[in-house]
Design a protein around this motif. Structure first.
Motif, PDB file in Angstrom:
ATOM      1  N   ALA A  85     -53.069  47.756  45.142  1.00  0.00           N
ATOM      2  CA  ALA A  85     -51.872  47.223  46.160  1.00  0.00           C
ATOM      3  C   ALA A  85     -51.577  48.591  46.719  1.00  0.00           C
ATOM      4  CB  ALA A  85     -50.664  46.577  45.763  1.00  0.00           C
ATOM      5  N   SER A  86     -51.202  49.648  46.007  1.00  0.00           N
ATOM      6  CA  SER A  86     -50.585  50.798  46.572  1.00  0.00           C
ATOM      7  C   SER A  86     -51.019  52.193  45.941  1.00  0.00           C
ATOM      8  CB  SER A  86     -49.054  50.648  46.621  1.00  0.00           C
ATOM      9  OG  SER A  86     -48.550  50.582  44.980  1.00  0.00           O
ATOM     10  N   VAL A  87     -50.602  53.292  46.813  1.00  0.00           N
ATOM     11  CA  VAL A  87     -50.848  54.546  46.238  1.00  0.00           C
ATOM     12  C   VAL A  87     -49.495  55.369  46.283  1.00  0.00           C
ATOM     13  CG1 VAL A  87     -51.987  57.070  46.611  1.00  0.00           C
ATOM     14  CG2 VAL A  87     -53.304  54.472  46.515  1.00  0.00           C
ATOM     15  N   ILE A  88     -49.114  56.036  45.043  1.00  0.00           N
ATOM     16  CA  ILE A  88     -47.916  56.767  45.101  1.00  0.00           C
ATOM     17  C   ILE A  88     -48.362  58.200  45.063  1.00  0.00           C
ATOM     18  CG2 ILE A  88     -45.698  57.365  44.202  1.00  0.00           C
ATOM     19  CD1 ILE A  88     -46.237  54.339  42.674  1.00  0.00           C
ATOM     20  N   ILE A  89     -48.142  59.088  46.183  1.00  0.00           N
ATOM     21  CA  ILE A  89     -48.389  60.660  46.156  1.00  0.00           C
ATOM     22  C   ILE A  89     -47.066  61.261  45.738  1.00  0.00           C
ATOM     23  CG2 ILE A  89     -49.085  62.397  47.701  1.00  0.00           C
ATOM     24  CD1 ILE A  89     -50.104  60.411  49.890  1.00  0.00           C
ATOM     25  N   ALA A  90     -47.293  61.868  44.397  1.00  0.00           N
ATOM     26  CA  ALA A  90     -46.269  62.519  43.878  1.00  0.00           C
ATOM     27  C   ALA A  90     -47.129  63.200  42.639  1.00  0.00           C
ATOM     28  CB  ALA A  90     -45.369  61.614  43.312  1.00  0.00           C
ATOM     29  N   GLY A  91     -46.373  64.140  42.110  1.00  0.00           N
ATOM     30  CA  GLY A  91     -47.067  64.860  40.868  1.00  0.00           C
ATOM     31  C   GLY A  91     -46.846  66.287  40.721  1.00  0.00           C
ATOM     32  N   THR A  92     -47.596  67.158  40.450  1.00  0.00           N
ATOM     33  CA  THR A  92     -47.372  68.429  39.975  1.00  0.00           C
ATOM     34  C   THR A  92     -47.023  69.493  41.059  1.00  0.00           C
ATOM     35  OG1 THR A  92     -49.687  69.212  40.231  1.00  0.00           O
ATOM     36  CG2 THR A  92     -49.030  68.042  38.168  1.00  0.00           C
ATOM     37  N   GLY A  93     -46.777  69.102  42.170  1.00  0.00           N
ATOM     38  CA  GLY A  93     -46.626  70.106  43.425  1.00  0.00           C
ATOM     39  C   GLY A  93     -45.814  69.095  44.409  1.00  0.00           C
ATOM     40  N   GLY A 102     -58.476  45.733  39.240  1.00  0.00           N
ATOM     41  CA  GLY A 102     -57.992  47.195  39.440  1.00  0.00           C
ATOM     42  C   GLY A 102     -56.730  47.160  39.123  1.00  0.00           C
ATOM     43  N   PRO A 103     -56.014  48.384  39.035  1.00  0.00           N
ATOM     44  CA  PRO A 103     -54.628  48.582  38.729  1.00  0.00           C
ATOM     45  C   PRO A 103     -53.767  48.324  40.059  1.00  0.00           C
ATOM     46  CG  PRO A 103     -55.674  51.003  39.334  1.00  0.00           C
ATOM     47  CD  PRO A 103     -56.774  49.651  39.102  1.00  0.00           C
ATOM     48  N   LEU A 104     -52.560  47.881  39.724  1.00  0.00           N
ATOM     49  CA  LEU A 104     -51.701  47.551  40.796  1.00  0.00           C
ATOM     50  C   LEU A 104     -51.393  48.601  41.680  1.00  0.00           C
ATOM     51  CD1 LEU A 104     -49.834  45.475  42.172  1.00  0.00           C
ATOM     52  CD2 LEU A 104     -48.024  46.100  40.390  1.00  0.00           C
ATOM     53  N   SER A 105     -51.008  49.717  41.220  1.00  0.00           N
ATOM     54  CA  SER A 105     -50.794  51.010  41.786  1.00  0.00           C
ATOM     55  C   SER A 105     -51.498  52.370  41.160  1.00  0.00           C
ATOM     56  CB  SER A 105     -49.416  51.390  42.000  1.00  0.00           C
ATOM     57  OG  SER A 105     -48.662  51.376  40.644  1.00  0.00           O
ATOM     58  N   VAL A 106     -51.475  53.392  41.948  1.00  0.00           N
ATOM     59  CA  VAL A 106     -52.166  54.675  41.341  1.00  0.00           C
ATOM     60  C   VAL A 106     -51.233  55.670  42.077  1.00  0.00           C
ATOM     61  CG1 VAL A 106     -54.062  56.333  42.096  1.00  0.00           C
ATOM     62  CG2 VAL A 106     -54.621  53.945  41.275  1.00  0.00           C
TER      63      VAL A 106
END
Length: 365
Positions: free
Chosen positions: A81-89, A25-29
């Motif tokens: 490992a991790s999820v980064i909550i960021a984006g268009t809003g 799986g990816p390291l982060s999303v």
């Protein structure tokens, strides 16, 4: 690197040694949770008052908890490992932002959240800390109310003071709740309105009670000249000032990303052309509507979580074709028509990976 990140790096090496298959799986999303925002920042390609290049699709404004739960379960099972909550809003506009963090933490994922800090008031701050948020990054370009208005046109006159007060309150509440593992950082994005006031920003970081000061460079959202972008002379001035800033921050035991910033292509727009892009091996971006994309700088859609699971998309043909394409100069040039490769924030990771994988990969040509 954390233990989980080290294990993932070993998985990637094994994948390359056995036919360059995708790791588990990816390291982060990078996870979008809302398309709504309460600011019109200069560099925003979605909400800028100066640009507004495209209307944001309002058919799906906020991500559903059901999609977060389903995605989180898959990511946890895949070893992400991790999820980064960021984006268009602005994430704090999502009414269930705290619950989203809680879901992801319950599944064993590390969670980082980016915010402009205006809504980081007592109830929301407590909800994030009690949910177990690992890292909060407050995107604060300004060092004064006047520079805030220039960087965020149309913002409330008291917005700067509110954000600074909210950072301090969050740091104090963290101590009261004994959430020592939860970090808070200020993100300073260099642009024409603030590049000469680094000392003032360092003082703000020191006095706010945060854990460190992170740096970035302004990304022009459109084509052609941009009056907010740094000139070549201003970039050189910033580069000269960063080593002293790093020493000053380190002396106060504040973290920073100066070493990584020197590697980033903001200070060398051609750097991305010299090595392959490995982002398709370690990163993914999920939009509010379930679309899966390679990263936050690319608009190529590789799948839809409303039709297939993330694991199927991650191991699917479209993702593998993107990975293969990014291994050649011609492929990278083609991708750059859809991605902001010249301002790539993943260049430091690509550089570190390439130092190892170049001995296993075909010659970059």
């Amino acid at each position: 690197m954390t233990v989980r990140e080290t294990r993932w790096a070993l998985q990637l090496l094994r994948a390359w040694l056995h036919g360059r298959r995708a790791p588990r799986g990816p390291l982060s999303v990078n996870l979008d949770i809302t398309r709504r925002c309460n600011l019109r920042c200069l560099g925003c390609p979605y909400h800028s008052a100066e640009l507004m290049p495209e209307a944001v699709d309002e058919t799906v404004r906020d991500i559903s908890l059901e999609l977060v739960e389903r995605l989180g379960q898959e990511l946890a099972s895949m070893g992400t490992a991790s999820v980064i909550i960021a984006g268009t809003g602005e994430p704090l506009l999502h009414r269930e932002c705290g619950e989203i963090v809680s879901i992801l933490k319950r599944l064993g994922l590390e969670v980082c959240l980016y915010t402009n800090g205006i809504l980081l008031e007592a109830d929301r701050a407590r909800a994030l800390l009690e949910a177990g948020l690992d890292r909060l990054i407050v995107n604060l370009w300004a060092h004064s109310p006047q520079s805030y208005e220039l960087c965020h046109p149309g913002a409330s006159p008291d917005a700067f003071e509110r954000v600074v007060a909210n950072i301090g309150s969050y740091a104090r509440l963290r101590r009261e709740l004994k959430r020592r593992s939860s970090e808070i950082f200020i993100l300073h994005v260099f642009n024409v309105h603030n590049h000469g006031h680094l000392d003032a920003k360092i003082e703000l970081a020191i006095n706010s009670g945060c854990d460190g000061l992170l740096f970035g460079a302004y990304l022009p959202p459109g084509e052609g000249a941009d009056p907010a972008a740094l000139s070549a002379d201003q970039i050189a001035q910033v580069k000269r000032s960063l080593p002293a800033a790093a020493r000053r921050l380190s002396a106060r035991r504040l973290k920073h990303n100066v070493d990584a910033l020197f590697l980033r292509s903001q200070f060398d727009p051609q750097a991305w052309q010299r090595i392959p892009c490995y982002v398709g091996w370690y990163q993914s971006r999920i939009r509010v509507d379930g679309a899966v994309m390679p990263c936050a700088s690319c608009d190529i859609i590789l799948g839809d979580l409303n039709q297939r699971g993330f694991g199927e998309i991650w191991r699917g043909r479209a993702y593998q074709e993107l990975r293969n394409q990014a291994e050649t100069r011609a492929g990278l040039k083609s991708l750059s028509a859809r991605c902001r490769c010249d301002w790539c924030c993943y260049f430091p990771q690509n550089y570190r990976l390439h130092r190892v994988l170049r001995w296993l990969a075909p010659v970059f040509r």
